[in-house]
Design an enzyme around this catalytic site. Structure first.
Site, PDB file in Angstrom:
ATOM      1  N   TYR A 305       0.837  -1.196   0.000  1.00 16.55           N
ATOM      2  CA  TYR A 305       0.000   0.000   0.000  1.00 16.55           C
ATOM      3  C   TYR A 305       0.874   1.250   0.000  1.00 16.55           C
ATOM      4  O   TYR A 305       1.850   1.345   0.758  1.00 16.55           O
ATOM      5  CB  TYR A 305      -0.905  -0.023   1.237  1.00 16.55           C
ATOM      6  CG  TYR A 305      -1.753   1.204   1.436  1.00 16.55           C
ATOM      7  CD1 TYR A 305      -2.337   1.861   0.357  1.00 16.55           C
ATOM      8  CD2 TYR A 305      -1.998   1.703   2.698  1.00 16.55           C
ATOM      9  CE1 TYR A 305      -3.119   2.978   0.540  1.00 16.55           C
ATOM     10  CE2 TYR A 305      -2.793   2.825   2.905  1.00 16.55           C
ATOM     11  CZ  TYR A 305      -3.348   3.461   1.822  1.00 16.55           C
ATOM     12  OH  TYR A 305      -4.123   4.571   2.007  1.00 16.55           O
ATOM     13  N   CYS A 306       0.533   2.209  -0.874  1.00 20.13           N
ATOM     14  CA  CYS A 306       1.235   3.492  -0.941  1.00 20.13           C
ATOM     15  C   CYS A 306       2.730   3.237  -1.217  1.00 20.13           C
ATOM     16  O   CYS A 306       3.066   2.502  -2.134  1.00 20.13           O
ATOM     17  CB  CYS A 306       1.010   4.274   0.352  1.00 20.13           C
ATOM     18  SG  CYS A 306       1.660   5.960   0.359  1.00 20.13           S
ATOM     19  N   LEU A 307       3.633   3.825  -0.431  1.00 19.39           N
ATOM     20  CA  LEU A 307       5.053   3.599  -0.652  1.00 19.39           C
ATOM     21  C   LEU A 307       5.435   2.156  -0.390  1.00 19.39           C
ATOM     22  O   LEU A 307       6.448   1.673  -0.909  1.00 19.39           O
ATOM     23  CB  LEU A 307       5.872   4.531   0.246  1.00 19.39           C
ATOM     24  CG  LEU A 307       5.725   6.023  -0.018  1.00 19.39           C
ATOM     25  CD1 LEU A 307       6.649   6.818   0.887  1.00 19.39           C
ATOM     26  CD2 LEU A 307       5.995   6.344  -1.470  1.00 19.39           C
TER      27      LEU A 307
END
Length: 574
Positions: A305-307
């Site tokens: 998720y995300c980075l």
């Protein structure tokens, strides 16, 4: 002598950063001077914009303001891209508030013409100047002041000013909490392990950077392949294990998956030299080693998720390059792999800003959560600064803290080297997309990834715009299922079944199939009502083997005996 001079400069920059919330004054001055010089070189345009139009608008506004009150006066609803969406409320259609609103929109239009599309201005500088001008103008919005806000005026008259008294109390309490570095009011109702991050499980691995949580099964049989969830290193992991009703981890468990999750440590100054390769080695690869011992001879569904998704993509490319076939699939949630269109955050990333920020991080060894939050609050000033201010301090109606808001306030720090590598190598120089990003001394290519990919973008994402996330289709020729869901960077992902008003679009591109542009994707994909989570579950099931008895919790003989109950100890570190 040179080192002491450098240290003196870093100390100076760190002191400046306390006042600028981490923003580089030099970066702002460069952008402004670029705009000012080129704007001054357009005397005819400057004269028209700065003299004729404002005077004509001012005369028109003055004439309209002198007209008799018209309670039912209605002006067109502001465009959804307007600076302050609050002014679209019907309450602003009543005189004299309609005059305040229209005058603000006229000023907004004038500022836009002054700052946008000035010939010769470097694109990034133009965006920074336009953003800064709109940010300063936004402070003057009539929706920010008690005397010019129709709802505040109405509430003050109805309560005899008690709303302002209550707002003053709320402000004093918030100030006290801020000075004491205490959590936000209401955070005590969302304690990890009690109200949030409360899915039962065990920590089966702890190293210097992370704890690996294995969750207890909730079904008598499970899919053969386990799921590894990896959030970003800039956030507490439990965004994907919030309250029981909106926990993606719990949802996957109830669908018959064995779920593991990485809980990153909140780093300190001693961790300044930890970089992306350290997070790969002690995060992703260490987790795969542990899962391989606990669930032997099974490939893993990896989810980032995300980075954490960007980190997973780098790791998956390195594994493909090196012949490591332990991954069954890759799921990327609001994760960018190409940063040519990175969204609003690009306003704060250029060479001048990064040099300033690197000095600040080098001085303290990390980037503090408050310093990161400052940039995000500026990007969404109306939603994150002005609307809460009016709600809490002028209307005296504090909205109760939600689990997502409590998680958002539970920030983490970032090691100096890790964040510098991310901002410079990935964000500014786009090394991953262009084949220059190095892992163990050799470049990695996302084109080497052959396992199926499930990618999710969110429609109103300010951090990872969905069109940027969609660029994965240009980088990989493997089987890709792309989902576009409603909501923003966080709320669009935490979108459990039963959440009202949710819908999504999904498109499947087979391995080596022709590229489908994003606009074509929007036109060809059908809208599906409801949460996208069931679509993920169906996709995972289609790439999973037969169900079997759940694996044991940990594997003591391999060195992965349970250490403590979930959510572990790292999530508690402030």
């Amino acid at each position: 002598m040179d080192e002491r001079i450098d240290e003196l400069d870093r100390t100076l920059h760190a002191g400046i950063a306390l006042w600028t919330r981490g923003l580089s004054p030099a970066a702002l001055m460069l952008a402004w001077s670029d705009w000012a010089v080129h704007f001054a070189a357009q005397p005819a345009r400057a004269a028209q914009l700065t003299m004729v139009r404002p005077w004509m608008q001012a005369m028109d506004d003055a004439a309209r303001a002198l007209q008799p009150p018209q309670p039912q006066h209605v002006s067109p609803t502001p465009d959804r891209h307007a600076l302050d969406r609050r002014l679209g409320d019907p309450a602003w259609n009543i005189w004299p508030f309609s005059v305040y609103r229209d005058a603000f929109h006229a000023a907004e239009h004038a500022v836009q013409e002054l700052t946008d599309d000035v010939p010769g201005v470097e694109r990034h500088h133009g965006q920074v100047v336009s953003f800064a001008a709109r940010l300063l103008l936004g402070i003057c919005s009539p929706a920010n002041f008690a005397a010019t806000h129709p709802l505040v005026v109405r509430k003050t008259a109805a309560t005899g000013g008690m709303n302002l008294l209550q707002g003053a109390r709320e402000w004093a309490e918030d100030l006290q909490r801020s000075l004491a570095d205490a959590p936000a009011k209401g955070a005590e109702s969302f304690v990890p392990g009690k109200q949030v991050a409360c899915t039962p499980g065990k920590v089966v691995l702890r190293n210097h950077l992370m704890e690996l949580i294995q969750y207890a099964p909730t079904t008598p049989t499970v899919h053969a392949e386990p799921v590894l969830v990896m959030s970003a290193w800039i956030m507490k992991y439990y965004i994907l294990d919030l309250s029981p009703h909106n926990s993606l981890v719990r949802y996957l468990l109830d669908q018959g998956y064995t779920v593991f999750a990485i809980s990153w440590k909140n780093p300190g100054a001693e961790d300044a030299d930890l970089g992306i390769e350290d997070y790969l080695a002690q995060g992703l690869m260490a987790s795969l080693d542990a899962i391989g011992a606990i669930v032997p001879r099974q490939k893993v569904h990896a989810m980032g998720y995300c980075l954490g998704g960007t980190l997973l993509a780098i790791g998956a490319a390195a594994m493909a390059r090196d012949g490591d076939d332990r991954l069954a699939t890759v799921t990327l949630l609001a994760a960018q792999t190409d940063f040519t269109e990175p969204g609003d955050l690009s306003l704060f990333v250029d060479e001048s800003q990064l040099s300033f920020l690197e000095d600040v991080m080098a001085r303290q060894g990390f980037l503090d959560a408050d310093q990161m939050a400052g940039a995000f609050h500026l990007l969404r000033a109306v939603d994150l600064i002005w609307t809460p201010m009016v709600q809490n301090y002028l209307l005296g109606e504090r909205a109760p803290l939600t689990d997502l808001m409590a998680w958002n306030a539970d920030g983490t720090r970032m090691p100096y080297r890790m964040h510098a590598d991310y901002l410079r190598k990935l964000f500014l120089e786009n090394d991953l997309a262009e084949g220059r990003f190095m892992v163990h001394g050799r470049p990695v290519s996302l084109g080497d990834i052959e396992v199926p990919i499930f990618a999710v973008g969110t429609r109103t994402d300010h951090v990872a715009p969905w069109r940027s996330v969609y660029k994965l289709n240009l980088q990989c020729d493997t089987d890709i299922s792309f989902v576009l869901t409603d909501g923003g960077h966080n709320a669009g992902i935490v979108s459990e079944p039963g959440h009202e008003g949710r819908h999504y679009r999904m498109h499947h591109r087979a391995r080596n199939a022709p590229y489908v542009p994003p606009d074509t994707y929007l036109a060809q994909s059908a809208q599906v009502d409801g949460s996208w989570w069931p679509a993920l579950q169906s996709w995972l099931a289609a790439h999973s083997g037969a169900r079997r008895k759940p694996p044991p919790m940990g594997h003591a003989r391999s060195g992965y005996a349970p250490l403590c109950d979930a959510p572990g100890t790292y999530v508690m570190l402030r």
